[in-house]
Design a protein around this motif. Structure first.
Motif, PDB file in Angstrom:
ATOM      1  N   ALA A 379       0.837  -1.203   0.000  1.00 54.97           N
ATOM      2  CA  ALA A 379       0.000   0.000   0.000  1.00 54.97           C
ATOM      3  C   ALA A 379       0.875   1.257   0.000  1.00 54.97           C
ATOM      4  O   ALA A 379       0.621   2.211  -0.739  1.00 54.97           O
ATOM      5  CB  ALA A 379      -0.929  -0.002   1.210  1.00 54.97           C
ATOM      6  N   ALA A 380       1.918   1.251   0.829  1.00 53.21           N
ATOM      7  CA  ALA A 380       2.822   2.406   0.885  1.00 53.21           C
ATOM      8  C   ALA A 380       3.553   2.579  -0.439  1.00 53.21           C
ATOM      9  O   ALA A 380       3.719   3.708  -0.931  1.00 53.21           O
ATOM     10  CB  ALA A 380       3.820   2.224   2.022  1.00 53.21           C
ATOM     11  N   ALA A 381       3.996   1.468  -1.031  1.00 55.69           N
ATOM     12  CA  ALA A 381       4.705   1.531  -2.308  1.00 55.69           C
ATOM     13  C   ALA A 381       3.789   2.029  -3.425  1.00 55.69           C
ATOM     14  O   ALA A 381       4.233   2.737  -4.339  1.00 55.69           O
ATOM     15  CB  ALA A 381       5.274   0.160  -2.660  1.00 55.69           C
ATOM     16  N   PHE A 382       2.507   1.689  -3.357  1.00 54.52           N
ATOM     17  CA  PHE A 382       1.543   2.170  -4.352  1.00 54.52           C
ATOM     18  C   PHE A 382       1.396   3.686  -4.237  1.00 54.52           C
ATOM     19  O   PHE A 382       1.359   4.405  -5.249  1.00 54.52           O
ATOM     20  CB  PHE A 382       0.195   1.485  -4.150  1.00 54.52           C
ATOM     21  CG  PHE A 382      -0.895   1.974  -5.065  1.00 54.52           C
ATOM     22  CD1 PHE A 382      -0.703   2.023  -6.442  1.00 54.52           C
ATOM     23  CD2 PHE A 382      -2.113   2.390  -4.557  1.00 54.52           C
ATOM     24  CE1 PHE A 382      -1.703   2.469  -7.300  1.00 54.52           C
ATOM     25  CE2 PHE A 382      -3.126   2.838  -5.397  1.00 54.52           C
ATOM     26  CZ  PHE A 382      -2.921   2.876  -6.774  1.00 54.52           C
ATOM     27  N   ALA A 383       1.312   4.181  -3.004  1.00 52.32           N
ATOM     28  CA  ALA A 383       1.229   5.634  -2.808  1.00 52.32           C
ATOM     29  C   ALA A 383       2.482   6.317  -3.323  1.00 52.32           C
ATOM     30  O   ALA A 383       2.419   7.404  -3.913  1.00 52.32           O
ATOM     31  CB  ALA A 383       1.038   5.941  -1.319  1.00 52.32           C
ATOM     32  N   ALA A 387       2.604   9.151  -6.248  1.00 53.59           N
ATOM     33  CA  ALA A 387       3.208  10.457  -5.983  1.00 53.59           C
ATOM     34  C   ALA A 387       4.374  10.738  -6.926  1.00 53.59           C
ATOM     35  O   ALA A 387       4.558  11.867  -7.386  1.00 53.59           O
ATOM     36  CB  ALA A 387       3.675  10.523  -4.534  1.00 53.59           C
ATOM     37  N   ALA A 388       5.164   9.709  -7.236  1.00 48.48           N
ATOM     38  CA  ALA A 388       6.324   9.884  -8.113  1.00 48.48           C
ATOM     39  C   ALA A 388       5.896  10.235  -9.539  1.00 48.48           C
ATOM     40  O   ALA A 388       6.630  10.913 -10.269  1.00 48.48           O
ATOM     41  CB  ALA A 388       7.171   8.612  -8.116  1.00 48.48           C
ATOM     42  N   ALA A 389       4.701   9.790  -9.920  1.00 52.30           N
ATOM     43  CA  ALA A 389       4.212  10.060 -11.269  1.00 52.30           C
ATOM     44  C   ALA A 389       3.454  11.377 -11.362  1.00 52.30           C
ATOM     45  O   ALA A 389       3.050  11.795 -12.441  1.00 52.30           O
ATOM     46  CB  ALA A 389       3.305   8.916 -11.728  1.00 52.30           C
ATOM     47  N   GLY A 390       3.264  12.045 -10.214  1.00 53.29           N
ATOM     48  CA  GLY A 390       2.501  13.283 -10.191  1.00 53.29           C
ATOM     49  C   GLY A 390       3.364  14.508 -10.444  1.00 53.29           C
ATOM     50  O   GLY A 390       4.542  14.415 -10.800  1.00 53.29           O
ATOM     51  N   ASP A 391       2.779  15.687 -10.232  1.00 57.27           N
ATOM     52  CA  ASP A 391       3.508  16.938 -10.463  1.00 57.27           C
ATOM     53  C   ASP A 391       4.235  17.366  -9.183  1.00 57.27           C
ATOM     54  O   ASP A 391       4.181  16.712  -8.152  1.00 57.27           O
ATOM     55  CB  ASP A 391       2.547  18.038 -10.932  1.00 57.27           C
ATOM     56  CG  ASP A 391       1.339  18.171  -9.999  1.00 57.27           C
ATOM     57  OD1 ASP A 391       1.526  18.033  -8.777  1.00 57.27           O
ATOM     58  OD2 ASP A 391       0.229  18.420 -10.508  1.00 57.27           O
ATOM     59  N   ARG A 392       4.936  18.491  -9.262  1.00 60.48           N
ATOM     60  CA  ARG A 392       5.735  18.965  -8.137  1.00 60.48           C
ATOM     61  C   ARG A 392       4.879  19.346  -6.930  1.00 60.48           C
ATOM     62  O   ARG A 392       5.365  19.389  -5.807  1.00 60.48           O
ATOM     63  CB  ARG A 392       6.581  20.157  -8.567  1.00 60.48           C
ATOM     64  CG  ARG A 392       7.672  19.798  -9.571  1.00 60.48           C
ATOM     65  CD  ARG A 392       8.519  21.012  -9.902  1.00 60.48           C
ATOM     66  NE  ARG A 392       9.578  20.664 -10.850  1.00 60.48           N
ATOM     67  CZ  ARG A 392      10.454  21.544 -11.326  1.00 60.48           C
ATOM     68  NH1 ARG A 392      10.382  22.815 -10.927  1.00 60.48           N
ATOM     69  NH2 ARG A 392      11.379  21.158 -12.182  1.00 60.48           N
ATOM     70  N   ARG A 396       4.981  16.813  -1.080  1.00 61.84           N
ATOM     71  CA  ARG A 396       4.695  16.375   0.281  1.00 61.84           C
ATOM     72  C   ARG A 396       4.219  14.931   0.279  1.00 61.84           C
ATOM     73  O   ARG A 396       4.647  14.123   1.116  1.00 61.84           O
ATOM     74  CB  ARG A 396       3.629  17.272   0.908  1.00 61.84           C
ATOM     75  CG  ARG A 396       3.172  16.791   2.287  1.00 61.84           C
ATOM     76  CD  ARG A 396       2.010  17.622   2.828  1.00 61.84           C
ATOM     77  NE  ARG A 396       1.472  17.065   4.050  1.00 61.84           N
ATOM     78  CZ  ARG A 396       0.585  16.078   4.092  1.00 61.84           C
ATOM     79  NH1 ARG A 396       0.161  15.536   2.949  1.00 61.84           N
ATOM     80  NH2 ARG A 396       0.138  15.624   5.248  1.00 61.84           N
ATOM     81  N   GLU A 397       3.337  14.588  -0.653  1.00 57.03           N
ATOM     82  CA  GLU A 397       2.842  13.215  -0.740  1.00 57.03           C
ATOM     83  C   GLU A 397       3.978  12.245  -1.057  1.00 57.03           C
ATOM     84  O   GLU A 397       4.005  11.125  -0.550  1.00 57.03           O
ATOM     85  CB  GLU A 397       1.753  13.110  -1.810  1.00 57.03           C
ATOM     86  CG  GLU A 397       0.482  13.872  -1.470  1.00 57.03           C
ATOM     87  CD  GLU A 397      -0.559  13.750  -2.562  1.00 57.03           C
ATOM     88  OE1 GLU A 397      -0.370  12.905  -3.471  1.00 57.03           O
ATOM     89  OE2 GLU A 397      -1.558  14.491  -2.520  1.00 57.03           O
ATOM     90  N   LEU A 398       4.914  12.690  -1.875  1.00 53.81           N
ATOM     91  CA  LEU A 398       6.055  11.851  -2.229  1.00 53.81           C
ATOM     92  C   LEU A 398       6.902  11.561  -0.991  1.00 53.81           C
ATOM     93  O   LEU A 398       7.310  10.419  -0.746  1.00 53.81           O
ATOM     94  CB  LEU A 398       6.904  12.534  -3.301  1.00 53.81           C
ATOM     95  CG  LEU A 398       8.142  11.762  -3.788  1.00 53.81           C
ATOM     96  CD1 LEU A 398       7.729  10.453  -4.448  1.00 53.81           C
ATOM     97  CD2 LEU A 398       8.948  12.622  -4.763  1.00 53.81           C
TER      98      LEU A 398
END
Length: 475
Positions: A379-383, A387-392, A396-398
């Protein structure tokens, strides 16, 4: 029982409010674990190590709570949180493993509740021992199936009972902390500060407490598991964080104040529930009775919540065609009956297994924690992946997801090889259910990547069986 998947069924599904969801989280976490904390920590570390351990566990679990909060918002279409996140992020087979592991951990965790209840009564009824005698297992089995009948009446009714029980069981724990502060002895606390000679290095002390902290925090994901019952989806994440912060304060307080009442070497030798024994030392017999009554109420409430969550995970996995069809049948009262029967049956089996363990409570506690680590890690790795695929703006989520991933990976290391192998002994045979589901759908049994996961799990399970047979590890 016919399958119930109509819109009429959906309209009858219980819709849980934010306070009820938060209480489900608190009710899931405040169970057997908190009453065992004094002895578990005293066996491993002193005050310094305990403070560090709670700082590590609190930070790590808070990151996980934030992960579940974020995922509830980012991926609101995913029900039964832990399982659904693993599947969405890493494929059907690892998603299946996550669902099964989370379910199995809930069932094994339920065993700790019955063992602790019988051990508590065993203080006045020696025939029950430490909850691991034949009579204790028989009486636990009767209670097990009585609760099965209660839950079979409907999710809404069971959730309402849990809300009442949650309030009732927190009161004795808070009273324990207040009384302990009143009888607190600074000199005893100072003697326990650095730890005892048997505790080892500070790192080893902290590492030794990790499975205990995981166990008491199990349930932090409770609201996400019940996301399909939430009145508003955003309430899932808020309930998770509110529930976590509440119980974190309780757990840390119970542990630290105990060091001010007795030498840690004496606390380490107490029978479980050690909280009752600590309070008896401070105020006499009435203290033990008071905590024991609170424990029984607490444990029965937690058992109710965890049994509900276990059945829910199997039910939703079956609805997503990741478990055999027979597990997605529910009653008109929205009870996944076959999943509930299977959950109760596994708990019954593990109850019998405790007769052959060296310490029934610690065995069930540690195995519960170990089984949960893989679902939490996925679950943590999915988050982290999202987050890694999102924008800057998601930096914080990353960071939160990265910390949660590192923390859960550390927990697997802290659990040690023994519980990793025993977990794989439980995980590997579960593939039979995955194969059943694939055959029902007329699909290829395993994709190439899935065969790799299968090979690793089977190899680990075989090694675990050999290690048990040759005495390299023991239950």
């Amino acid at each position: 029982m016919p399958e119930v998947e109509t819109k009429a069924q959906e309209s009858r599904t219980a819709k849980l409010s934010l306070p009820t969801l938060a209480m489900m989280v608190v009710g899931s976490m405040v169970g057997a674990g908190v009453f065992s904390l004094p002895r578990r920590f005293a066996q491993e570390t002193g005050v310094v190590g305990a403070l560090i351990a709670w700082a590590v566990a609190g930070t790590g679990m808070l990151m996980l709570a934030f992960v579940f909060q974020t995922l509830a918002v980012r991926r609101p279409e995913l029900d039964a949180g832990v399982y659904a996140y693993a599947k969405a992020g890493f494929g059907e087979y690892l998603g299946f493993f996550s669902a099964f592991g989370y379910w199995a951990s809930a069932c094994v965790g339920n065993v700790t509740y019955w063992v602790l209840i019988m051990s508590t009564i065993g203080a006045i009824a020696p025939a029950l021992g430490d909850g691991d005698t034949v009579l204790a297992v028989v009486l636990s089995s009767v209670g097990l199936w009585l609760f099965f009948w209660l839950i079979s009446r409907g999710v809404k009714e069971a959730a309402a009972i849990n809300r009442i029980v949650t309030i009732a069981k927190v009161v004795p724990i808070i009273v324990f902390v207040v009384i302990a502060l009143f009888y607190f002895e600074p000199s005893v606390f100072a003697d326990n500060f650095a730890g005892a000679d048997y505790a080892g290095s500070l790192f080893q002390q902290v590492k030794g407490t990790m499975l205990a902290t995981v166990f008491v925090f199990l349930g932090v994901e409770g609201a996400s598991v019940y996301s399909r019952h939430a009145r508003r989806r955003k309430d899932v994440g808020v309930a998770t964080v509110l529930g976590f912060l509440s119980v974190f304060a309780i757990f840390a307080s119970v542990t630290i104040v105990s060091y001010g009442l007795m030498p840690m070497s004496e606390i380490a030798e107490l029978r479980q529930p050690s909280m009752a024994e600590v309070l008896e030392h401070a105020v006499g017999t009435w203290g033990q009775v008071f905590v024991s009554v609170g424990l029984i109420v607490s444990v029965l409430g937690a058992y109710l919540a965890w049994t509900l969550m276990a059945a829910e995970v199997l039910f939703v996995a079956a609805k997503d065609d990741d478990m055999p069809r027979f597990l997605k049948r529910s009653t008109p009262a929205d009870v996944p009956m076959n999943a509930l029967v299977m959950s109760t049956a596994l708990t019954q089996i593990v109850l019998v297994v405790t007769l052959f363990s060296d310490d029934a409570f610690d065995f069930a506690l540690n195995l519960t924690s170990a089984l949960t680590l893989i679902p939490f890690l996925l679950a943590a790795a999915f988050a982290l992946k999202i987050a890694a695929a999102g924008d800057r703006e998601r930096s914080r989520e990353l960071g939160v997801a990265a910390l949660a991933t590192v923390y859960t990976a550390f927990l697997i290391y802290a659990a040690g090889l023994k519980y990793l192998l025993v977990s794989l002994i439980v995980y590997a045979p579960a593939t039979v259910l995955f194969v059943m589901a694939r055959r029902e759908q007329g699909r290829q049994l395993f994709a190439p990547r899935e065969r790799v996961v299968l090979s690793v799990s089977v190899a680990g399970a075989v090694l675990g069986v050999v290690a048990l047979a040759l005495g390299w590890i023991s239950l």
